[in-house]
Design an enzyme around this catalytic site. Structure first.
Site, PDB file in Angstrom:
ATOM      1  N   GLU A  97       0.804  -1.223   0.000  1.00 17.28           N
ATOM      2  CA  GLU A  97       0.000   0.000   0.000  1.00 17.28           C
ATOM      3  C   GLU A  97       0.846   1.288   0.000  1.00 17.28           C
ATOM      4  OE1 GLU A  97      -3.046  -0.262   3.009  1.00 17.28           O
ATOM      5  OE2 GLU A  97      -4.041  -1.905   1.985  1.00 17.28           O
ATOM      6  N   GLU A 123      -5.094  -8.597  -0.615  1.00 17.27           N
ATOM      7  CA  GLU A 123      -5.878  -8.426   0.611  1.00 17.27           C
ATOM      8  C   GLU A 123      -7.314  -8.117   0.211  1.00 17.27           C
ATOM      9  OE1 GLU A 123      -4.622  -5.464   3.409  1.00 17.27           O
ATOM     10  OE2 GLU A 123      -2.494  -5.977   3.220  1.00 17.27           O
TER      11      GLU A 123
END
Length: 514
Positions: free
Chosen positions: A162, A281
């Site tokens: 991220e 995810e």
């Protein structure tokens, strides 16, 4: 009583639906250092026994609790793989291969002091990119020596996590991330070109900008990236109350539409058209203290997700397998809204069974003969059927669902009946959260209380023998009653009787009728 919505479904024998079921490809985990704890291993063993995933991905590979990166008094790099080997050996013993996420930054290598989470993962670039790439290649060389090169080159490698969030990558600096990716990619491919390397592992919000820019960078710099990774969460921003965060779920169609933009962006580059996308995810909420994760509502909503996530994506990894997880600190209670399929105490949550049910659809070779927003049905070469139905709601609707399915069958001299089996997970039949609440919400349950919670955390099973009706064609009609936020797995398979000499079930049952 809830209103009951009736729905009739006619299964057509020769009609096939698109359903790419990759439910078991990968599962998420808290930081890898937690794999050194007993509860973590017990939860992972349970997940592998009942579901069985192929890969596992988590943060913290290079964090200081694993201890890989060290320096001599003279400032020279050295590496310690003691804890790494323990973690990797434990995964491999359970049939898991790593989906390697390269991060975060060892403190002694970091260019800054910014950290994230309770366990302080450093999220700044390396002070020396050479030291970073030397560490990455030393890691991979060690793994190849320990587990063979032919094996390790099949383990997917993702660079960072991220980077489009400033907390995970200092200032969310896109050019600096591209530098990290490029230098890492080149170093890995130089070691062995067969390694599979991807990124940029972005979450939602700025995902479209980042993925397009990432593909442009790879094209401009002639990087033959092997796959693209992103994340997928389906809730609005949380509202915090005490230790907990409460959310509203998104319309699932909005989430699927967002995911499809990634496919469209990649395919707009002729060189990269069809490049695999891994969702490394996904879950409903993106915070590890959200009570929805413990609920039947989560189980039903995720069932719908699992029926569709394979449409555009090579894989999708649920975040996470268990609640041994410390991003916000050590949890106070077993049901605290953790990400996991398993609550602390080794108690399966309802969503655990959603994954177990979808895995059952893969146990035999078959085709999907029906799929819609409420169910998916598979037909197998032996004439049997398996399916999953769900009644997912974003807000309480007060509506149950009754599915009436007509399923074609093949009669033979050896098969005059079928076994119809259902396993039901709903708020009445498999809801350990409610039992925990009824027990007084103990923060530290006793052994007896944990045993009770485990007993109430299993699906309700129902079986019956059904005889096909032959007019106009051989078929069986089944009824699935799915309560609000319920998930039902069913199977229908030919099951001839093989009674022992002299045994009569009908005579036995006369004793029950007196």
């Amino acid at each position: 009583m809830n209103e009951v919505i009736q729905k009739t479904i006619q299964i057509e024998e020769n009609k096939e639906y698109v359903f790419r079921n990759q439910v078991d490809f990968c599962i998420g985990t808290g930081r890898m250092g937690l794999a050194l704890t007993k509860e973590y291993q017990e939860q992972l063993s349970l997940v592998q026994k009942e579901i069985g995933f192929s890969h596992i991905r988590g943060h913290g590979l290079f964090c200081d609790d694993i201890g890989i990166y060290q320096e001599t008094p003279e400032g020279e790099s050295e590496y310690n793989f003691t804890y790494l080997d323990r973690v990797m050996d434990s995964y491999i013993s359970l049939g898991l291969r790593p989906f390697l996420e390269l991060g975060f930054m060892p403190q002694k290598m970091a260019s800054g002091t910014q950290t994230i989470f309770y366990w302080k993962g450093n999220t700044t670039p390396p002070a020396s990119y050479k030291k970073w790439t030397d560490m990455v290649t030393a890691l991979l060389s060690h793994l190849c020596e320990r587990y063979t090169t032919d094996e390790v080159v099949t383990w997917p490698i993702e660079v960072w996590n991220e980077p489009n969030l400033p907390g995970f990558w200092e200032n969310a600096d896109m050019p600096e991330y591209f530098k990290l990716f490029h230098t890492t990619f080149d170093a890995i491919k130089k070691l062995d070109s067969r390694f599979l390397v991807g990124g940029p592992a972005v979450c939602g919000g700025t995902d479209e900008v980042w993925i397009r820019s990432f593909m442009e960078y790879c094209e401009t710099n002639d990087l033959a990236v092997d796959f693209v990774t992103r994340h997928h969460y389906t809730s609005e921003p949380p509202k915090t109350q005490g230790h907990y965060s409460y959310i509203e779920l998104m319309d699932p169609e909005d989430g699927f539409a967002n995911l499809h933009t990634t496919r469209e962006i990649i395919d707009s580059f002729p060189r990269f058209k069809g490049l695999p996308i891994h969702i490394t995810e996904f879950n409903t909420s993106y915070v590890p203290n959200c009570p929805i994760h413990d609920t039947n509502q989560n189980a039903a909503y995720i069932a719908h997700q699992l029926s569709r996530l394979g449409d555009d994506n090579e894989s999708y990894s649920y975040w996470t397998f268990g609640d041994v997880f410390e991003e916000f600190g050590v949890p106070f209670t077993p049901f605290h809204g953790g990400f996991g399929l398993v609550a602390n105490g080794c108690i399966p949550k309802p969503t655990f069974w959603t994954f177990a049910f979808f895995k059952k659809l893969k146990e035999k070779k078959g085709i999907c003969v029906y799929k819609d927003e409420t169910c998916v049905v598979m037909k197998y070469e032996d004439g049997s059927y398996r399916g999953i139905a769900w009644n997912a709601t974003r807000n309480r609707s007060g509506k149950d669902l009754c599915l009436n399915l007509t399923i074609p069958t093949t009669q033979s001299a050896s098969t005059d009946a079928y076994l119809f089996l259902t396993q039901t997970v709903d708020e009445e039949n498999c809801n350990p959260l409610k039992v925990w609440h009824d027990l007084g919400e103990p923060a530290n349950p006793t052994k007896d209380q944990i045993d009770l919670l485990k007993q109430t955390a299993r699906p309700q099973i129902h079986t019956e023998r059904m005889v096909p009706v032959s007019m106009p064609e051989s078929h069986i009609s089944i009824e699935l009653n799915i309560k609000e936020n319920g998930v039902v797995y069913f199977s229908l398979e030919p099951k001839p009787l093989h009674p022992d000499r002299g045994y009569s079930y009908e005579l036995v049952m006369q004793y029950e009728k007196r």
